[in-house]
Scaffold this active site. Structure first.
Site, short mmCIF file in Angstrom:
data_model
loop_
_atom_site.label_atom_id
_atom_site.label_comp_id
_atom_site.label_asym_id
_atom_site.label_seq_id
_atom_site.Cartn_x
_atom_site.Cartn_y
_atom_site.Cartn_z
N HIS A 1 0.87 -1.19 0.00
CA HIS A 1 0.00 0.00 0.00
C HIS A 1 0.90 1.23 0.00
CE1 HIS A 1 -3.72 2.13 1.97
NE2 HIS A 1 -3.06 2.93 1.15
N HIS B 1 1.41 4.90 -2.38
CA HIS B 1 1.06 5.78 -3.50
C HIS B 1 2.35 6.45 -3.98
CE1 HIS B 1 -3.26 5.48 -2.42
NE2 HIS B 1 -2.77 5.37 -1.19
N HIS C 1 -9.35 1.04 -1.36
CA HIS C 1 -9.37 1.63 -0.03
C HIS C 1 -10.80 1.52 0.50
CE1 HIS C 1 -5.59 3.36 -1.25
NE2 HIS C 1 -5.49 4.17 -0.22
N GLU D 1 -11.23 3.45 5.76
CA GLU D 1 -10.20 4.37 6.28
C GLU D 1 -10.95 5.48 7.03
OE1 GLU D 1 -8.06 6.64 3.32
OE2 GLU D 1 -6.44 7.14 4.72
N ASP E 1 1.89 4.00 2.90
CA ASP E 1 0.87 4.87 2.30
C ASP E 1 1.52 6.02 1.51
OD1 ASP E 1 -1.77 5.38 1.68
OD2 ASP E 1 -2.33 6.19 3.63
N ASP E 2 1.91 7.08 2.22
CA ASP E 2 2.48 8.28 1.58
C ASP E 2 3.70 8.73 2.39
OD1 ASP E 2 0.23 8.92 -0.45
OD2 ASP E 2 -0.83 8.66 1.44
N1 ADE Z 1 -4.32 8.84 -1.75
C1 ADE Z 1 -3.10 8.89 -1.23
N2 ADE Z 1 -3.13 8.50 0.05
C2 ADE Z 1 -4.42 8.18 0.34
C3 ADE Z 1 -5.08 7.72 1.49
N3 ADE Z 1 -4.46 7.49 2.64
N4 ADE Z 1 -6.41 7.53 1.41
C4 ADE Z 1 -7.07 7.77 0.29
N5 ADE Z 1 -6.49 8.20 -0.82
C5 ADE Z 1 -5.16 8.42 -0.80
ZN ZN Z 2 -3.64 4.81 0.57
#
Ligand code: ADE
Ligand code: ZN
Length: 333
Positions: A10, A12, A190, A193, A271-272
């Protein structure tokens, strides 16, 4: 940082854009960023919720214009991932975020694929690409993206669903997921969340996904938890993201450990990472410290990551990675 061999499922790619690279690309492409340097941008990495993060995340994509930019972005991630024990990475990207700015899908996919195709040789990391639909855009727009992706499907393993969750249930994308399945693409989304447990059920029952990204709010529905455990449905958790986007108050209160105890097949991901102050090796270390995980629990998380990976075409690699997990010596850390 924990170097245990792991798969990252997971992630991005747009969320790996570090401020340094953002300013380099901005200058190269003549894009003006509304920040007075790297430190000023880092100070903007304070979020109140998912939406406030997505605003910055999308604004920063303005610096990505050419195929080389996407190659450089992916290479930079792969170097960092390899240094954090990642052996396999399933990398999501948001085509609409780029197409809406006039960057053709082919530029994005071929730029990313250039880095991914040589990642095993250069970095020891096998890769897959997951094309995500922005759920706050229309289902028609998602279908157009899927259509536009047809010349590039040899680079793409699966489809995903991301962006602002509340008010955008998975069922909105029923047709496009059915079409993606007919094209032989794997399916993730997703769900749970910020959206309710019902969205997790819809992702499974209406979209037919094989993995749930996040899935945190499943815990509000004991029957759903039982089902996820019984059917071994992987949940790709992102604990640092959950803290930064205020889904949980502190890492110490994160339900990761409780989810493992409930028999769920959970994995730990970043994630990011450029925005949430930690790549996946950092995340393993942080949850170990915050939740007091044992070495065996860390091994379980690493094993889960390879079991949940789309490695069906390369079972030998999965087995090698699992053997590495079994042999991993924590005294090296
Ligand atoms: N795009 C990038 N990170 C995300 C996240 N945590 N939830 C939804 N969309 C995303
Ligand atoms: Zn994500």
């Amino acid at each position: 940082m924990s170097l245990i061999p792991k798969a990252e499922l997971h992630l991005h790619i747009e969320g790996t854009l570090e401020p340094e690279l953002a300013f380099t690309l901005a200058e190269r492409n003549g894009v003006e960023l509304p920040y007075d340097g790297i430190e000023d941008l880092r100070r903007a990495h304070l979020f109140s919720d998912l939406e406030s993060f997505l605003d910055l995340y999308h604004a920063m994509t303005a610096v990505l214009r050419t195929a080389d930019d996407f190659t450089e972005l992916a290479d930079a991630y792969l170097v960092r991932a390899a240094a954090q024990g990642v052996r396999h990475a399933e990398i999501s990207f948001d085509p609409q975020a780029h197409m809406e700015r006039g960057v053709p899908l082919g530029t994005v996919v071929e730029g990313l694929a250039h880095a991914l195709d040589r990642a095993e040789e250069r970095h020891g990391v096998s890769t897959r690409l997951i094309m995500c639909f922005l759920r706050d855009r229309s289902a028609e727009s998602a279908m157009e993206v899927l259509e536009a992706a047809k010349p590039y499907l040899h680079h793409i393993t699966g489809v995903g669903l991301d962006s602002a969750e509340a008010g955008h249930p998975p069922s909105k994308f029923r047709e496009v997921y059915a079409a993606a399945g007919s094209l032989g693409l794997r399916k993730v989304a997703h769900a749970g969340e910020e959206g309710p447990p019902g969205y997790v059920r819809e992702a499974l029952d209406v979209l037919g996904v094989e993995r749930i990204d996040h899935g945190l709010r499943s815990l509000e529905d004991p029957e759903l938890v039982d089902r996820l455990a019984r059917e071994h449905i992987p949940l790709t958790l992102c604990p640092l993201s959950n803290v930064r986007l205020r889904a949980v108050d502190t890492l110490e209160e994160h339900p990761l450990r409780a989810m493992m105890d409930a028999g769920l097949l959970v994995t730990v991901n970043s994630d990011d990472p450029a925005y949430f102050a930690g790549y996946v090796g950092d995340t393993f270390h942080a949850v170990r410290e915050a939740l007091g995980l044992t070495q065996e629990q860390l091994r379980e998380l690493a094993r889960n990551s390879f079991r949940a990976a789309f490695l069906d075409q390369d079972e030998a690699r999965r087995e090698r990675c699992l053997a590495e997990v079994a042999d991993y010596d924590f005294d090296r850390e």
